[in-house]
Design a protein around this motif. Structure first.
Motif, PDB file in Angstrom:
ATOM      1  N   TYR A  58      82.247 159.085 -72.986  1.00  0.00           N
ATOM      2  CA  TYR A  58      81.764 158.225 -74.077  1.00  0.00           C
ATOM      3  C   TYR A  58      82.437 158.613 -75.395  1.00  0.00           C
ATOM      4  CZ  TYR A  58      78.589 155.851 -77.257  1.00  0.00           C
ATOM      5  OH  TYR A  58      78.058 155.059 -78.243  1.00  0.00           O
ATOM      6  N   ARG A  59      82.540 159.923 -75.649  1.00  0.00           N
ATOM      7  CA  ARG A  59      83.173 160.386 -76.893  1.00  0.00           C
ATOM      8  C   ARG A  59      84.672 160.091 -76.926  1.00  0.00           C
ATOM      9  NH1 ARG A  59      80.114 163.598 -80.275  1.00  0.00           N
ATOM     10  NH2 ARG A  59      78.096 164.166 -79.413  1.00  0.00           N
ATOM     11  N   SER A  60      85.287 160.058 -75.752  1.00  0.00           N
ATOM     12  CA  SER A  60      86.721 159.767 -75.721  1.00  0.00           C
ATOM     13  C   SER A  60      87.005 158.266 -75.770  1.00  0.00           C
ATOM     14  CB  SER A  60      87.358 160.372 -74.467  1.00  0.00           C
ATOM     15  OG  SER A  60      86.923 159.694 -73.306  1.00  0.00           O
ATOM     16  N   GLY A  61      85.947 157.444 -75.762  1.00  0.00           N
ATOM     17  CA  GLY A  61      86.119 156.003 -75.868  1.00  0.00           C
ATOM     18  C   GLY A  61      86.313 155.295 -74.545  1.00  0.00           C
ATOM     19  N   GLN A  62      86.165 156.009 -73.437  1.00  0.00           N
ATOM     20  CA  GLN A  62      86.349 155.397 -72.126  1.00  0.00           C
ATOM     21  C   GLN A  62      85.104 154.635 -71.659  1.00  0.00           C
ATOM     22  OE1 GLN A  62      87.550 158.613 -69.603  1.00  0.00           O
ATOM     23  NE2 GLN A  62      89.609 158.705 -70.433  1.00  0.00           N
ATOM     24  N   LEU A  63      83.961 154.948 -72.250  1.00  0.00           N
ATOM     25  CA  LEU A  63      82.718 154.253 -71.892  1.00  0.00           C
ATOM     26  C   LEU A  63      82.146 153.586 -73.135  1.00  0.00           C
ATOM     27  CD1 LEU A  63      80.880 156.897 -69.686  1.00  0.00           C
ATOM     28  CD2 LEU A  63      82.123 154.901 -68.916  1.00  0.00           C
ATOM     29  N   LEU A  64      81.559 152.446 -72.926  1.00  0.00           N
ATOM     30  CA  LEU A  64      80.889 151.749 -74.013  1.00  0.00           C
ATOM     31  C   LEU A  64      79.380 151.844 -73.803  1.00  0.00           C
ATOM     32  CD1 LEU A  64      83.103 148.550 -74.201  1.00  0.00           C
ATOM     33  CD2 LEU A  64      83.220 150.587 -75.643  1.00  0.00           C
ATOM     34  N   HIS A  65      78.656 152.008 -74.898  1.00  0.00           N
ATOM     35  CA  HIS A  65      77.202 152.166 -74.823  1.00  0.00           C
ATOM     36  C   HIS A  65      76.551 150.984 -74.099  1.00  0.00           C
ATOM     37  CE1 HIS A  65      73.171 153.347 -75.850  1.00  0.00           C
ATOM     38  NE2 HIS A  65      72.966 152.142 -76.377  1.00  0.00           N
ATOM     39  N   ALA A  66      77.013 149.793 -74.391  1.00  0.00           N
ATOM     40  CA  ALA A  66      76.416 148.596 -73.793  1.00  0.00           C
ATOM     41  C   ALA A  66      76.563 148.600 -72.265  1.00  0.00           C
ATOM     42  CB  ALA A  66      77.056 147.347 -74.383  1.00  0.00           C
ATOM     43  N   LYS A  67      77.652 149.158 -71.759  1.00  0.00           N
ATOM     44  CA  LYS A  67      77.890 149.156 -70.321  1.00  0.00           C
ATOM     45  C   LYS A  67      77.178 150.309 -69.606  1.00  0.00           C
ATOM     46  CE  LYS A  67      82.340 146.815 -70.394  1.00  0.00           C
ATOM     47  NZ  LYS A  67      83.757 146.876 -70.018  1.00  0.00           N
ATOM     48  N   THR A  68      76.871 151.371 -70.321  1.00  0.00           N
ATOM     49  CA  THR A  68      76.265 152.535 -69.671  1.00  0.00           C
ATOM     50  C   THR A  68      74.772 152.682 -69.923  1.00  0.00           C
ATOM     51  OG1 THR A  68      76.863 153.929 -71.548  1.00  0.00           O
ATOM     52  CG2 THR A  68      78.414 153.846 -69.711  1.00  0.00           C
ATOM     53  N   ALA A  69      74.223 151.935 -70.854  1.00  0.00           N
ATOM     54  CA  ALA A  69      72.806 152.092 -71.198  1.00  0.00           C
ATOM     55  C   ALA A  69      71.899 151.829 -69.997  1.00  0.00           C
ATOM     56  CB  ALA A  69      72.432 151.176 -72.359  1.00  0.00           C
ATOM     57  N   ASN A  70      72.174 150.789 -69.236  1.00  0.00           N
ATOM     58  CA  ASN A  70      71.344 150.485 -68.064  1.00  0.00           C
ATOM     59  C   ASN A  70      71.444 151.578 -67.004  1.00  0.00           C
ATOM     60  OD1 ASN A  70      70.419 148.110 -69.176  1.00  0.00           O
ATOM     61  ND2 ASN A  70      71.936 146.835 -68.141  1.00  0.00           N
ATOM     62  N   ALA A  71      72.643 152.081 -66.794  1.00  0.00           N
ATOM     63  CA  ALA A  71      72.831 153.137 -65.797  1.00  0.00           C
ATOM     64  C   ALA A  71      72.089 154.411 -66.208  1.00  0.00           C
ATOM     65  CB  ALA A  71      74.309 153.429 -65.599  1.00  0.00           C
ATOM     66  N   ILE A  72      72.111 154.728 -67.480  1.00  0.00           N
ATOM     67  CA  ILE A  72      71.407 155.916 -67.957  1.00  0.00           C
ATOM     68  C   ILE A  72      69.900 155.715 -67.863  1.00  0.00           C
ATOM     69  CG2 ILE A  72      70.959 157.344 -69.999  1.00  0.00           C
ATOM     70  CD1 ILE A  72      73.926 157.009 -70.683  1.00  0.00           C
ATOM     71  N   ASP A  73      69.421 154.520 -68.145  1.00  0.00           N
ATOM     72  CA  ASP A  73      67.996 154.217 -67.973  1.00  0.00           C
ATOM     73  C   ASP A  73      67.587 154.357 -66.509  1.00  0.00           C
ATOM     74  OD1 ASP A  73      67.666 153.748 -70.676  1.00  0.00           O
ATOM     75  OD2 ASP A  73      67.856 151.558 -70.477  1.00  0.00           O
ATOM     76  N   ASP A  74      68.434 153.895 -65.602  1.00  0.00           N
ATOM     77  CA  ASP A  74      68.153 154.040 -64.171  1.00  0.00           C
ATOM     78  C   ASP A  74      68.094 155.518 -63.780  1.00  0.00           C
ATOM     79  OD1 ASP A  74      68.087 151.302 -63.913  1.00  0.00           O
ATOM     80  OD2 ASP A  74      70.121 151.145 -63.075  1.00  0.00           O
ATOM     81  N   LEU A  75      69.017 156.299 -64.321  1.00  0.00           N
ATOM     82  CA  LEU A  75      69.040 157.735 -64.040  1.00  0.00           C
ATOM     83  C   LEU A  75      67.756 158.391 -64.544  1.00  0.00           C
ATOM     84  CD1 LEU A  75      70.462 160.329 -63.124  1.00  0.00           C
ATOM     85  CD2 LEU A  75      71.515 160.427 -65.392  1.00  0.00           C
ATOM     86  N   GLU A  76      67.329 158.005 -65.729  1.00  0.00           N
ATOM     87  CA  GLU A  76      66.101 158.574 -66.288  1.00  0.00           C
ATOM     88  C   GLU A  76      64.893 158.252 -65.407  1.00  0.00           C
ATOM     89  OE1 GLU A  76      63.521 158.564 -70.434  1.00  0.00           O
ATOM     90  OE2 GLU A  76      65.189 157.177 -70.198  1.00  0.00           O
ATOM     91  N   ARG A  77      64.793 157.009 -64.945  1.00  0.00           N
ATOM     92  CA  ARG A  77      63.692 156.633 -64.063  1.00  0.00           C
ATOM     93  C   ARG A  77      63.753 157.402 -62.744  1.00  0.00           C
ATOM     94  NH1 ARG A  77      64.533 151.700 -66.595  1.00  0.00           N
ATOM     95  NH2 ARG A  77      66.015 150.939 -65.059  1.00  0.00           N
ATOM     96  N   PHE A  78      64.955 157.596 -62.219  1.00  0.00           N
ATOM     97  CA  PHE A  78      65.119 158.350 -60.977  1.00  0.00           C
ATOM     98  C   PHE A  78      64.657 159.782 -61.155  1.00  0.00           C
ATOM     99  CE2 PHE A  78      67.753 161.314 -58.539  1.00  0.00           C
ATOM    100  CZ  PHE A  78      67.345 160.959 -57.262  1.00  0.00           C
ATOM    101  N   VAL A  79      65.042 160.408 -62.249  1.00  0.00           N
ATOM    102  CA  VAL A  79      64.670 161.806 -62.494  1.00  0.00           C
ATOM    103  C   VAL A  79      63.163 161.933 -62.644  1.00  0.00           C
ATOM    104  CG1 VAL A  79      64.860 163.714 -64.135  1.00  0.00           C
ATOM    105  CG2 VAL A  79      66.894 162.453 -63.442  1.00  0.00           C
ATOM    106  N   ILE A  80      62.563 161.022 -63.375  1.00  0.00           N
ATOM    107  CA  ILE A  80      61.114 161.077 -63.553  1.00  0.00           C
ATOM    108  C   ILE A  80      60.412 160.896 -62.211  1.00  0.00           C
ATOM    109  CG2 ILE A  80      59.144 159.838 -64.549  1.00  0.00           C
ATOM    110  CD1 ILE A  80      60.935 159.363 -67.024  1.00  0.00           C
ATOM    111  N   PHE A  81      60.923 159.995 -61.381  1.00  0.00           N
ATOM    112  CA  PHE A  81      60.330 159.774 -60.060  1.00  0.00           C
ATOM    113  C   PHE A  81      60.527 160.992 -59.165  1.00  0.00           C
ATOM    114  CE2 PHE A  81      60.754 158.341 -55.632  1.00  0.00           C
ATOM    115  CZ  PHE A  81      59.477 157.812 -55.449  1.00  0.00           C
ATOM    116  N   ALA A  82      61.714 161.626 -59.222  1.00  0.00           N
ATOM    117  CA  ALA A  82      62.015 162.767 -58.366  1.00  0.00           C
ATOM    118  C   ALA A  82      61.178 163.976 -58.727  1.00  0.00           C
ATOM    119  CB  ALA A  82      63.501 163.119 -58.456  1.00  0.00           C
ATOM    120  N   VAL A  83      60.890 164.158 -59.987  1.00  0.00           N
ATOM    121  CA  VAL A  83      60.127 165.314 -60.424  1.00  0.00           C
ATOM    122  C   VAL A  83      58.638 165.116 -60.188  1.00  0.00           C
ATOM    123  CG1 VAL A  83      59.508 166.706 -62.439  1.00  0.00           C
ATOM    124  CG2 VAL A  83      61.862 165.999 -62.109  1.00  0.00           C
ATOM    125  N   ALA A  84      58.187 163.885 -60.272  1.00  0.00           N
ATOM    126  CA  ALA A  84      56.741 163.620 -60.121  1.00  0.00           C
ATOM    127  C   ALA A  84      56.254 163.764 -58.708  1.00  0.00           C
ATOM    128  CB  ALA A  84      56.428 162.214 -60.600  1.00  0.00           C
TER     129      ALA A  84
END
Length: 84
Positions: A58-84
């Motif tokens: 992301y810092r090198s400009g290879q990723l755009l926030h708009a394209k990765t925001a959904n994937a990061i949200d999915d990752l967050e939900r997965f982590v919360i589900f895995a820990v619970a």
């Protein structure tokens, strides 16, 4: 351990077999907790590596926030589900 349990059930000491069964249950629970701890440590290391890679790209400009925001949200939900 099973042979010990069988021998204790034949012994004239009252409740010794039940105490040994309880000890086996405790040992089994401790082993399962240790395995879970190892799995959670491995999961946290993988997530840290993934986040480090995403941040680097992301810092090198290879990723755009708009394209990765959904994937990061999915990752967050997965982590919360895995820990619970």
């Amino acid at each position: 351990m099973d042979i010990i349990h069988q021998c204790l059930s034949l012994a004239p000491v009252p409740y010794l077999a039940h105490a040994f069964s309880f000890l086996r249950f405790i040992c089994s629970s401790v082993e399962q907790a240790q395995a879970s701890k190892q799995q959670l440590q491995a999961l946290s290391q993988m997530i840290a590596q993934l986040l480090w890679t995403l941040n680097k790209e992301y810092r090198s400009g290879q990723l755009l926030h708009a394209k990765t925001a959904n994937a990061i949200d999915d990752l967050e939900r997965f982590v919360i589900f895995a820990v619970a």
